[in-house]
Structures are given as C-alpha cells and as structure tokens.
Design an enzyme around this catalytic site. Structure first.
Site, PDB file in Angstrom:
ATOM      1  N   GLN A 198      40.877  39.318  35.897  1.00 42.07           N
ATOM      2  CA  GLN A 198      42.231  40.216  36.017  1.00 42.07           C
ATOM      3  C   GLN A 198      42.619  40.442  34.568  1.00 42.07           C
ATOM      4  OE1 GLN A 198      44.335  40.785  39.031  1.00 42.07           O
ATOM      5  NE2 GLN A 198      44.822  42.389  37.071  1.00 42.07           N
TER       6      GLN A 198
ATOM      7  N   ASP B  58      34.317  43.496  40.384  1.00 51.32           N
ATOM      8  CA  ASP B  58      35.543  44.647  39.841  1.00 51.32           C
ATOM      9  C   ASP B  58      34.335  45.370  39.311  1.00 51.32           C
ATOM     10  OD1 ASP B  58      37.696  45.261  39.441  1.00 51.32           O
ATOM     11  OD2 ASP B  58      37.997  43.937  37.316  1.00 51.32           O
TER      12      ASP B  58
ATOM     13  N   LYS C 168      45.570  40.208  45.142  1.00 48.05           N
ATOM     14  CA  LYS C 168      45.020  40.117  46.143  1.00 48.05           C
ATOM     15  C   LYS C 168      44.037  38.991  46.585  1.00 48.05           C
ATOM     16  CE  LYS C 168      43.498  42.927  42.248  1.00 48.05           C
ATOM     17  NZ  LYS C 168      42.981  42.943  40.098  1.00 48.05           N
TER      18      LYS C 168
END
Ligand code: NDP
Length: 297
Positions: free
Chosen positions: A111, A134, A67
């Site tokens: 994450q 996200d 990422k």
C-alpha cells in the site's frame, strides 16, 4: 462524440451520463467470483493476495480493509502484513522476499504511500513480477511499453473498462491525459495509445492546458488538484474520466468540477463510486490472472 469543436459549444446541451463505477465494478467482481468458483470446483485452491501496509495512516488502513473485504466477497484469500511506521527498508524487503518465495501467495500489493525513509522504487523492484498485482515493477511497466503486458496498473485498467462500458470510440479519438505518474498517468496514456487514440500527456508545466483539454474526445484527469478542470475546458460530448481524489474539509473532491461538466460531457465519472471501485476490481483481476499464469491453469 466525434467531430464537434469547441465552437459548437453553444449547440444543444448534452445529456450527461454520470457513470456508476461501483455497479460496473460489482459486475466485474461477480464474473471473477464465478471464475474462482469454477477453479474450486475443479479442485484448485483459491488465489491469495498479500497486502502489506507500513505505518497506520487511517486512509491507507481503510483502503487495505476495503481490498481485503473485496477479496473475501469473491472467494479470494488475502493475508495482511502490518509493519510499524518505524520499520526499515531492509525489513520490508525481507518480508517481500518471503512473500515472493511463498507458493501460496499469488499477488502482492504494498500500500502506498510509504514512509519517507523507504524507497518506493526499490520496493516496487523487490516484488516478483509474476506476483505484481499492482503492476509497478519496472519489468511489468516495460512490458506495457512494449505492448506485451498481462498485468497492468489497476486504475488505468479501470479507466479503459469504463470507457469500453460506455462504448466510447477510442480509435482515432483525441485523448488528453492530465498527470504523468508511473501508477496512473503514464500507463493510461499507453493503454489509450494501444487502442489507437491520439494521446496528449499533460502535467504541471503544460502550457495552454484548458485549450488542449477542449480538443479532447476523451479527457482523463489524474492530478489530485480539486476541481481543476472547469466546465469550459470540456469539449461538448467528451468522455471525462475523473481519477483524482482530494479530501477538502472532510469531503472527497475530484479533479473535475462535476456540476459544471453536466450538460457538456457525454460521460463523466464521479469522485465517489467512480474509478475507485474499478481500481479494486482490477486488483482482483490481476491477482487471479497472476495465479492462473503461475499455475498455468
Ligand atoms: P501524483 O502526485 O504522482 O501525480 C500527479 C500528476 O498531476 C503529476 O504528473 C503532476 O505533474 C500533475 N499535476 C499536478 N498539478 C497539476 C496542474 N495544476 N496542472 C497539470 N498537471 C498537474 O499522483 P497520482 O498519479 O498517484 O494520482 C493522481 C490522483 O489520482 C490523486 O488524486 C490520487 O489520489 C488519485 N488516484 C485515484 C485512484 C482511484 O482509484 N480513484 C487510484 C490512484 C490515484 P508533474 O509531473 O509535472 O508534477
């Protein structure tokens, strides 16, 4: 695509397109890079994504690196916060507090998976919805439900972008989504419904799953059960979006038996170079969008 039924399976075989998700993801990233270059030419700073990793799971570490690399390639800044596995939930929430109030941070991604002693739900709620790259905050999911979301979960956005790229008609299509997680299955179902597909959401307690799948013009598999979807579950001419990824003997395997789907599905995404790279592109898209919205530029 369209009006064939499972009875027509013996008709001529379909030429299956295995979608190159990586190529499409790169196209999207060049568009984002151009946007960022224009912002910079107008005197604005680059958007910045904060990535938080708790623990040192090798797979998560490699996702985080991927990422960050993707950010760099399009001229987006990123900062990484690595916390030890033993970190408490309070420590993580305190870090998120600091990132929320840092004006130089535009998107925040924690994450997953988190260690068992940390509540993923509390962590999702601790991210400022304005920086929710996200798209896991309940406010963000609520907006998706209401049809007013700007930030949307990355993988579902990637699936819709692939379907649009393949020009798969969604209006009135029968769509079957296997999996009902907050991060994948539910938001994909909502996005498909917003595009006027008739959506059936399936899960581990669904009866007659193969039968339901055989009616799908669009079949999305997001279970993490390797090669669960067999060739004879697929309606001839269907678009099959294989989101699931499992590691079996060191190999990445999708939810769909790709070889068995050849000659039946019109489109299928592979487990490698499929939906994964699109997910990263959508994370970059969300971060840039969050930046633009917060700065009103
Ligand atoms: P979860 O484990 O949270 O959800 C899995 C879902 O699949 C659940 O709803 C579960 O049903 C359902 N399921 C499990 N087994 C079966 C079965 N035998 N029949 C029908 N349904 C079943 O996973 P996620 O949603 O987070 O992820 C799904 C997959 O997608 C994983 O393989 C993950 O690695 C992958 N993934 C890939 C991404 C990418 O970028 N390519 C990004 C995110 C995820 P129930 O609710 O009843 O338990």
């Amino acid at each position: 695509m369209g009006h064939e039924t499972s009875d027509s399976k013996s008709a001529r075989p379909v030429e299956t397109v295995v979608v190159d998700g990586l190529a499409l993801a790169k196209e999207l990233r060049s568009e984002l890079a151009e946007e960022i270059a224009k912002l910079s030419a107008d005197g604005h700073r680059a958007p910045c994504l904060a990535v938080v990793l708790v623990g040192d799971d090798p797979a998560s570490r490699s996702y985080v690196k991927g990422k960050q690399r993707a950010c760099k390639r399009i001229g987006m800044d990123s900062v990484e916060h690595m916390l030890p596995e033993s970190s408490s939930e309070e420590e993580l929430l305190a870090l998120l507090d600091r990132l929320n109030s840092d004006d130089g941070i535009d998107g925040i991604l924690v994450q997953l998976p988190l260690p068992a002693h940390i509540s993923a739900a509390r962590v999702a709620e601790a991210v400022d919805p304005a920086k929710d790259a996200d798209a896991l905050h309940p406010t963000t999911s609520g907006k998706l439900l209401a049809g007013t979301a700007e930030l949307v979960s990355c993988t579902p956005l990637g699936v819709i972008a692939v379907l649009d790229h393949c020009k798969v008609p969604l209006e009135g299509a029968n769509a079957v989504v296997i999996g009902r997680s907050n991060i994948v299955g539910k938001p994909i179902s909502l996005l498909l419904q917003q595009r006027n597909a008739t959506v059936t959401m399936c899960h581990s307690r669904t009866r007659n799953l193969p039968e339901l799948c055989r009616q799908a013009d669009v079949l999305v598999a997001a279970t993490g059960q390797p090669r669960m979807v067999k060739g004879d579950w697929i309606k001839p001419g269907a678009a099959v979006m294989d989101v699931g990824v499992s590691e079996v003997d060191g190999e990445l395997i999708g939810d769909v038996d790709l070889e068995a789907a050849r000659g039946i599905a019109a489109f299928i995404t592979p487990s490698r170079r499929g939906i994964g790279p699109m997910t990263i592109s959508m994370l970059l898209r969300n971060t840039l969008l969050a930046y633009r919205m917060r700065k009103a530029i």
